[in-house]
Design an enzyme around this catalytic site. Sequence first.
Site, mmCIF file in Angstrom:
data_model
loop_
_atom_site.group_PDB
_atom_site.id
_atom_site.type_symbol
_atom_site.label_atom_id
_atom_site.label_comp_id
_atom_site.label_asym_id
_atom_site.label_seq_id
_atom_site.Cartn_x
_atom_site.Cartn_y
_atom_site.Cartn_z
ATOM 1 N N ARG A 216 0.754 -1.190 -0.153
ATOM 2 C CA ARG A 216 0.060 0.312 -0.235
ATOM 3 C C ARG A 216 0.875 0.986 -0.112
ATOM 4 N NH1 ARG A 216 -3.097 -2.708 4.778
ATOM 5 N NH2 ARG A 216 -4.594 -4.450 3.162
ATOM 6 N N PHE A 232 -11.975 -3.745 -5.686
ATOM 7 C CA PHE A 232 -11.636 -4.802 -4.317
ATOM 8 C C PHE A 232 -11.086 -4.108 -3.422
ATOM 9 C CE2 PHE A 232 -10.856 -7.117 -8.862
ATOM 10 C CZ PHE A 232 -11.960 -7.775 -8.766
ATOM 11 N N ASP A 254 -16.266 -2.621 -3.336
ATOM 12 C CA ASP A 254 -16.560 -3.917 -3.330
ATOM 13 C C ASP A 254 -17.540 -4.674 -3.405
ATOM 14 O OD1 ASP A 254 -14.085 -5.310 -1.430
ATOM 15 O OD2 ASP A 254 -16.389 -5.869 -1.140
ATOM 16 N N SER A 255 -17.600 -5.793 -3.592
ATOM 17 C CA SER A 255 -18.865 -6.777 -3.593
ATOM 18 C C SER A 255 -19.559 -6.727 -2.429
ATOM 19 C CB SER A 255 -19.250 -7.724 -4.318
ATOM 20 O OG SER A 255 -18.333 -8.143 -3.885
ATOM 21 N N ASP A 303 -6.823 -5.273 -6.395
ATOM 22 C CA ASP A 303 -6.541 -6.467 -6.142
ATOM 23 C C ASP A 303 -7.736 -7.568 -5.414
ATOM 24 O OD1 ASP A 303 -5.075 -7.721 -3.552
ATOM 25 O OD2 ASP A 303 -5.732 -6.172 -2.555
ATOM 26 N N CYS A 343 -2.529 -12.948 -6.208
ATOM 27 C CA CYS A 343 -2.547 -13.670 -5.258
ATOM 28 C C CYS A 343 -2.615 -15.215 -5.362
ATOM 29 C CB CYS A 343 -3.343 -13.666 -3.867
ATOM 30 S SG CYS A 343 -5.286 -13.364 -3.214
#
Length: 399
Positions: A216, A232, A254-255, A303, A343
């Site tokens: 970050r 995300f 974001d969901s 991300d 990731c």
Amino acid sequence: MAETLPKVWLKPGREKSLRRRHPWVFSGAIERVDGDPKPGATIDLVTASGEFLAYAAYSPSSQIRARVWTFDARERVDAAFFRRRLARAVESRRRLGLLDEPSAACRLGFAESDGLPGFIVDRYGDYLVCQVLAIGAETWRATLIEQLGELCAPRGIYERSEGGVRHKEGLPSRRGVLAGEEPPAEIEVRAGDVRSLVEILGGQKTGAYLDQQLNRRRVAAHAHDGEVLDAFSYSGGFAIACLKRGARSATLIDSSREALALAERETSLNGVREQCRFVAADVFDELRALREGGAQFDLVVLDPPKFVHSADQIPAGSRGYKDINLLGLTLVRPGGVLATFSCSGHVDASLFQKIVAGAAVDARRDAQILERLSQPADHPVAIEFPEADYLKGLILRVH
Ligand code: SAH
């Protein structure tokens, strides 16, 4: 010790990976099992000719049939063994300066990479949060927790053992207090001038994405006074770091409504909430909508969660990464920056770079790699265990 433990015999030639000190034994490598070792029992792994290879935890219901505790025939797997492994892990973080700050967070123990297969420990200020993800660690859980308590003297140790990995080992999910006090529902931790709220009892993972703490800051160095898109976002770690470094505004997508509610509190705590827009939506849909609306940003962060969980998902996951990066690239103002991550351990850095390169071709944008990012020092990669090397990122200048 060897004669008292059940012996597990490998097929001829299948000892090669163990000779290279890789800690996993797959079911297909096993010739026969003497006796009837209980799940999680320590076994004596031997070659087809009976030569010692390792002491390992036996896991009869998992494809990973055994996870090595030690390759040293003289070492006993007992409380003192776990004490040594935990102490080594904690000392490594201490030497990195990660324990100096009382309200900081870091990963204290990273499973195979710290010689503790299936056991993860994160530190959030005065509290520790553990994940017990394999039957061997499950068998030694009381010892691990006791030794950890003695070594770190935390105010409390909490468990967040959830998710698919545990189920593959035939273990149910578990959460709750393991020692000391129950942590508050929300803990504040600090990294430099950034304050974060960690939902230990209910948040994602053990409460935060500690693997992105350092990234970050690296990404925020490119934010200047620009407009940021944090896709995300979870609780907005990237957006907050950028705003603290002078960015003008941030859009968080974001969901998860819970994640965005947390992001609202966390941005307030950092005094940057007024500069943020929170969008509860699917990132793929929202990026398309932004593109259609002609939106542009100076810095776009992507991300996403893990798209690839097993080798057979690589093609589909790669398409997902390509789509999201194509969309992300089109939203970068010329001369701006894309910070993009994966990731998925199965997508290595070279494949990831190829995917992003393909996305740039399709987006008709020139992009240059400014920085390559990976996981921080508190998520080390044991040299013989490349599976632990899962996080990769690229910071690109997009023309
Ligand atoms: N960037 C975050 C971590 C992101 S983890 C940080 O620095 O802390 C991935 C996030 O993506 C999770 O919060 C999850 O809720 C969200 N997510 C998963 N699939 C999504 C989708 N299709 N659209 C929007 N958000 C999604």
